[in-house]
Design an enzyme around this catalytic site. Structure first.
Site, short mmCIF file in Angstrom:
data_model
loop_
_atom_site.label_atom_id
_atom_site.label_comp_id
_atom_site.label_asym_id
_atom_site.label_seq_id
_atom_site.Cartn_x
_atom_site.Cartn_y
_atom_site.Cartn_z
N CYS A 142 1.86 -15.59 -24.69
CA CYS A 142 2.49 -16.91 -24.59
C CYS A 142 1.72 -17.95 -25.38
CB CYS A 142 2.63 -17.32 -23.12
SG CYS A 142 1.08 -17.31 -22.21
N VAL B 161 14.22 -17.93 -16.02
CA VAL B 161 13.90 -17.47 -14.66
C VAL B 161 13.01 -18.49 -13.96
CG1 VAL B 161 12.76 -15.67 -13.31
CG2 VAL B 161 14.19 -15.04 -15.26
N GLY B 162 12.02 -19.02 -14.67
CA GLY B 162 11.11 -19.99 -14.09
C GLY B 162 11.82 -21.23 -13.58
N GLY C 291 6.43 -16.06 -16.66
CA GLY C 291 7.53 -15.32 -17.26
C GLY C 291 8.42 -16.23 -18.09
N SER C 292 9.68 -15.90 -18.15
CA SER C 292 10.60 -16.58 -19.05
C SER C 292 10.99 -17.96 -18.53
CB SER C 292 11.87 -15.74 -19.25
OG SER C 292 12.63 -15.71 -18.05
N GLU D 195 11.15 -19.20 -29.02
CA GLU D 195 10.06 -18.24 -28.82
C GLU D 195 10.55 -16.83 -29.14
OE1 GLU D 195 6.50 -17.56 -25.66
OE2 GLU D 195 8.50 -17.75 -24.80
N LYS E 159 4.57 -9.09 -6.94
CA LYS E 159 5.56 -8.29 -7.64
C LYS E 159 5.18 -8.27 -9.13
CE LYS E 159 9.21 -9.02 -10.02
NZ LYS E 159 9.22 -7.85 -10.94
#
Length: 481
Positions: free
Chosen positions: A284, A232-233, A228-229, A383, A175
């Site tokens: 990142c 969410v992680g 990702g963020s 961040e 995805k």
């Protein structure tokens, strides 16, 4: 407005129309529509998982030459089309064309590397402590893996997840970020013609709330690799651990770039500019914390301000552009919010801070530098993920090291110094997964491990031979005579 075209999902060897479609817009020119890209529903995601599950037994035991040939073919086509694919990447994500072509080249090289890894699979053959018994230690494919990738490296990160997954015999459901599906679709198109059996590779585009949720929670998905963020992680980790699925996370960073008194000033300024502002700061591994010792501080800030005046912000495809647009309106608003926060907290705005007007309507932001900031400020701790950096003054190396480590993150850290003593000490004592000496914090090779510590990463490393730690499981076999 450019003519739009519809791009479908790829499930079980077939292109499948989406339940809905989303529009992919060029952030350098909001009138440029790249295409309409499919959004999968839960049923389509489950169909992709079922296809991968059905293909796994044959693919996981297939010959290594067939795997090598298919992966090598993908890498060759990517490299042959690097200019074309670089144009697509620059249009949809906003990287300058040279950077975009460089990212595409990296993706091709990744597939070539893992094609070679197919032929370098290894294990151990050992004598047992018991007479007449021998031991084999081998690696086997994990199973069906769900890959969830971010928007900031729309072809390199999919490549560095897909290539090792397939090389080690896994089946894939990927995805990509809904914001930038074009490069992932182009990569899927190349993979679809490379000789992989139906079901081995599947592309399902769409939102995290639909596609991501099904992938993460499906009992038929053996592992999730996510970039990702942080928020969410962490939720993905909770869900995967609850059902005992393997999980690999690459999340945020607040990477320090230390500048010592003995640093070469010109070199230090250039690596700081590269770390903080290039790729629009949307990496990142970017450094938005410039930790500078007192003896060089004032000269460094003045030199940075002067250097920043020559940075050209503009359309990503235009020759001479140094920094393209921010990727989206939402990200631009976040960057502007942090610029307001920095000023309200009392930091001094040295350069930038506002929008840039260009020939086309887009999300153009001037690279922004703060000074006179404190380690406790939000701009020093959170961040930002944009072309915004701040300078913090410290007394000496010991204070710089302490401040560099004073963060919940630990991805990349850099030091600019001519002292071998300080360079070696920093390499050993920096609490980061990757350390750069007299180099930008952003910029890594594809054949060595990538990853961080603390809140930046969870699970085994990505890239290079270390990728096998996630994509394989170890089997120990005992053989009696």
């Amino acid at each position: 407005m450019a003519d739009s075209k519809r791009f479908d999902n790829y499930i079980n060897g077939q292109w499948v129309a989406g339940a809905d479609y989303c529009t992919n817009i060029n952030p350098s020119d909001l009138s440029d529509v790249i295409g309409e890209y499919a959004k999968a529903d839960a049923a389509q995601v489950n169909a992709a998982i079922e296809a991968a599950r059905a293909a796994f037994p044959a693919w996981s035991t297939s010959g290594i030459q067939a795997r090598h040939d298919a992966l090598d073919k993908v890498g060759s086509e990517i490299l042959a089309r690097r200019e074309e694919l670089g144009q697509l990447l620059a249009r949809e994500e906003g990287k300058t064309l040279p950077e975009a072509i460089g990212e595409v080249t990296r993706a091709g090289n990744i597939f070539k590397f893992f094609a070679g890894e197919c032929l370098r699979l290894s294990g151990d053959y050992l004598p047992s402590v018991r007479p007449g018994v021998n031991v084999e230690v081998t690696r086997e494919a994990l199973g069906v893996v769900g890959l969830i990738t971010p928007w900031n490296f729309p072809i390199a990160i999919p490549a560095w997840k897909i290539a090792p997954a397939l090389a080690y015999g896994n089946c894939v459901v990927i995805k990509p970020a809904e914001l930038v599906p074009g490069c992932a679709w182009a990569l899927a198109d190349i993979i679809s013609r490379a000789g992989f059996p139906a079901g081995v590779f599947n592309l399902v585009m769409g939102s995290g709330r639909v596609v991501g949720e099904v992938l993460v929670n499906s009992p038929k998905v053996d592992g999730i690799s996510f970039t990702g963020s942080v928020g969410v992680g962490r939720q993905i980790a909770v869900n995967c651990v609850a059902r005992q699925a393997k999980v690999q996370l690459e999340m945020g960073g607040k990477n320090p770039q230390v500048i010592l008194d003995d640093a070469d000033l010109k070199q230090a300024v250039e690596l700081a500019v590269q770390s903080a502002f290039y790729s629009t700061g949307q990496r990142c591994t970017a450094s938005s914390r410039l930790i500078v010792t007192a003896g060089i501080h004032d000269k460094f800030v003045a030199a940075m301000a002067e250097r920043m005046q020559s940075i050209k912000v503009g359309h990503a495809l235009k020759a001479g552009t140094d920094i393209g647009p921010v990727v989206s309106e939402a990200q631009l608003n976040q960057d502007l919010k942090y610029i307001d926060i920095g000023q309200s907290e009392g930091a001094r705005l040295v350069s930038g801070g506002g929008l840039v007007t260009c020939d086309t309507e887009g999300y153009f932001l001037a690279p922004t530098l703060f000074a006179d900031s404190e380690a406790s400020m939000r701009i020093s701790r959170e961040e930002i993920f944009g072309p915004v950096a701040n300078v913090v003054r410290v007394a000496d190396y010991e204070a710089a090291l302490a401040m560099a480590n004073d963060t919940e993150f630990g991805l990349s850290a850099g030091i600019a110094t001519t002292s071998l003593k300080y360079a070696n000490h920093f390499k050993r004592h920096s609490q980061a997964g990757m350390v750069m000496v007299n180099l930008p914090t952003a910029g890594v090779d594809y054949h060595v491990p990538f990853g961080g510590r603390k809140g930046s990463s969870y699970g085994s490393r990505e890239q290079g031979r270390y990728a096998q730690e996630f994509y394989t499981v170890v089997k120990t076999s005992y053989i009696g005579s």
